[in-house]
Motif scaffolding. Structure first.
Motif, PDB file in Angstrom:
ATOM      1  N   VAL A 166     -37.246  48.968   2.193  1.00  0.00           N
ATOM      2  CA  VAL A 166     -36.402  48.950   3.392  1.00  0.00           C
ATOM      3  C   VAL A 166     -35.192  49.870   3.211  1.00  0.00           C
ATOM      4  O   VAL A 166     -34.880  50.684   4.086  1.00  0.00           O
ATOM      5  CB  VAL A 166     -35.927  47.513   3.712  1.00  0.00           C
ATOM      6  N   PHE A 167     -34.537  49.766   2.067  1.00  0.00           N
ATOM      7  CA  PHE A 167     -33.319  50.539   1.832  1.00  0.00           C
ATOM      8  C   PHE A 167     -33.568  52.038   1.835  1.00  0.00           C
ATOM      9  O   PHE A 167     -32.708  52.822   2.247  1.00  0.00           O
ATOM     10  CB  PHE A 167     -32.661  50.130   0.513  1.00  0.00           C
ATOM     11  N   ARG A 168     -34.760  52.461   1.410  1.00  0.00           N
ATOM     12  CA  ARG A 168     -35.037  53.906   1.325  1.00  0.00           C
ATOM     13  C   ARG A 168     -34.901  54.601   2.679  1.00  0.00           C
ATOM     14  O   ARG A 168     -34.644  55.796   2.739  1.00  0.00           O
ATOM     15  CB  ARG A 168     -36.432  54.158   0.766  1.00  0.00           C
ATOM     16  N   ARG A 169     -35.067  53.856   3.762  1.00  0.00           N
ATOM     17  CA  ARG A 169     -34.953  54.464   5.083  1.00  0.00           C
ATOM     18  C   ARG A 169     -33.532  54.915   5.398  1.00  0.00           C
ATOM     19  O   ARG A 169     -33.329  55.816   6.218  1.00  0.00           O
ATOM     20  CB  ARG A 169     -35.424  53.477   6.161  1.00  0.00           C
ATOM     21  N   VAL A 170     -32.550  54.271   4.767  1.00  0.00           N
ATOM     22  CA  VAL A 170     -31.147  54.606   5.057  1.00  0.00           C
ATOM     23  C   VAL A 170     -30.393  55.082   3.821  1.00  0.00           C
ATOM     24  O   VAL A 170     -29.188  55.328   3.887  1.00  0.00           O
ATOM     25  CB  VAL A 170     -30.411  53.402   5.690  1.00  0.00           C
ATOM     26  N   ALA A 171     -31.077  55.196   2.687  1.00  0.00           N
ATOM     27  CA  ALA A 171     -30.416  55.657   1.462  1.00  0.00           C
ATOM     28  C   ALA A 171     -29.907  57.083   1.640  1.00  0.00           C
ATOM     29  O   ALA A 171     -30.422  57.849   2.459  1.00  0.00           O
ATOM     30  CB  ALA A 171     -31.394  55.591   0.285  1.00  0.00           C
ATOM     31  N   GLY A 172     -28.890  57.422   0.889  1.00  0.00           N
ATOM     32  CA  GLY A 172     -28.326  58.765   0.980  1.00  0.00           C
ATOM     33  C   GLY A 172     -29.313  59.830   0.560  1.00  0.00           C
ATOM     34  O   GLY A 172     -29.750  59.849  -0.593  1.00  0.00           O
ATOM     35  N   ARG A 173     -29.673  60.680   1.487  1.00  0.00           N
ATOM     36  CA  ARG A 173     -30.565  61.802   1.222  1.00  0.00           C
ATOM     37  C   ARG A 173     -30.125  62.983   2.077  1.00  0.00           C
ATOM     38  O   ARG A 173     -29.426  62.818   3.078  1.00  0.00           O
ATOM     39  CB  ARG A 173     -32.024  61.438   1.535  1.00  0.00           C
ATOM     40  N   ARG A 174     -30.585  64.162   1.695  1.00  0.00           N
ATOM     41  CA  ARG A 174     -30.144  65.374   2.378  1.00  0.00           C
ATOM     42  C   ARG A 174     -30.378  65.301   3.881  1.00  0.00           C
ATOM     43  O   ARG A 174     -29.524  65.702   4.678  1.00  0.00           O
ATOM     44  CB  ARG A 174     -30.870  66.583   1.783  1.00  0.00           C
TER      45      ARG A 174
END
Length: 225
Positions: A166-174
């Protein structure tokens, strides 16, 4: 290779992480890759093209052409997903191709640095540089946590458990940092983007470090260490 087999290979690829990659980039990338299969274009050529366009973004940010640079950064986001998918579709996966991730990180940092230098120069304040430097340090830290976890556990942290998926959808990414920049530019406060990116990166660093430590400790306990 049959088209159905190619589509199956694309579907077997590790799912995209952030919201933009999952719901916007993925269908566009797959559509483009399916049309590149029968061309002489290679994954390495796409990697070179992506990096060339990425550094145009760096130059635009540094020179103060913020909106064109921001819009072009979203094109880079799509181009970035093509080389790996084309390599998989054409069965041209190589070990050297993994260096693409290092090149991605380099131009990602160059964007933040170029934007910070322009904003600092135009405002006469060192704050944009401080925010960008802090963000770069935090991104480097959580990327290292992420990579170490993958090497130790043999699976990416962002799909290891239900919370991580779930968190990967909003984790800090470019891709998501690009949204910070575009919104701030459209609102006429581009300097705010570096501050919000720094905060986003800090939250991601804390959560990635915490979840990696929890899972690695659990693995140690399970092994009697």
């Amino acid at each position: 290779m049959e088209r159905a087999e190619i589509e199956k290979r694309l579907e077997k690829a590790k799912g995209p992480s952030d919201l933009l990659a999952a719901y916007v980039h993925r269908p566009i990338e797959n559509w483009i890759v399916l049309r590149l299969i029968d061309t002489p274009i290679t994954p390495n050529q796409l990697t070179l093209l992506t990096n060339a366009v990425a550094y145009v973004v760096t130059a635009l940010y540094y020179l103060g052409y913020l909106l064109p640079g921001s819009l072009l950064s979203f094109v880079v986001g799509i181009l970035d997903g093509l080389d790996g998918k084309l390599a998989r579709a054409k069965d041209m996966m190589t070990k050297v191709g993994k260096l693409e991730h290092a090149l991605d990180l380099l131009y990602e940092f160059s964007w933040l640095a170029a934007l910070a230098l322009h904003l600092s120069r135009s405002s006469g304040s060192p704050e944009p540089i401080a925010y960008a430097m802090t963000a770069i340090i935090l991104i480097a830290f959580y990327r290292y946590c992420y990579d170490i976890f993958g090497k130790m556990m043999g699976v990416s942290l962002d799909i290891y458990g239900p919370f991580e998926r779930v968190f990967r959808r909003v984790a800090g990414r470019r891709n998501l940092y690009n949204i910070h920049i575009l919104v701030a530019i459209l609102l006429g406060v581009p300097a705010i983007a570096l501050k919000t990116i720094m905060i986003h990166a800090a939250i991601t660093a804390v959560i990635y470090a915490w979840r990696a430590a929890v899972h690695l400790h659990a693995a140690d306990v399970a092994e009697g260490r």
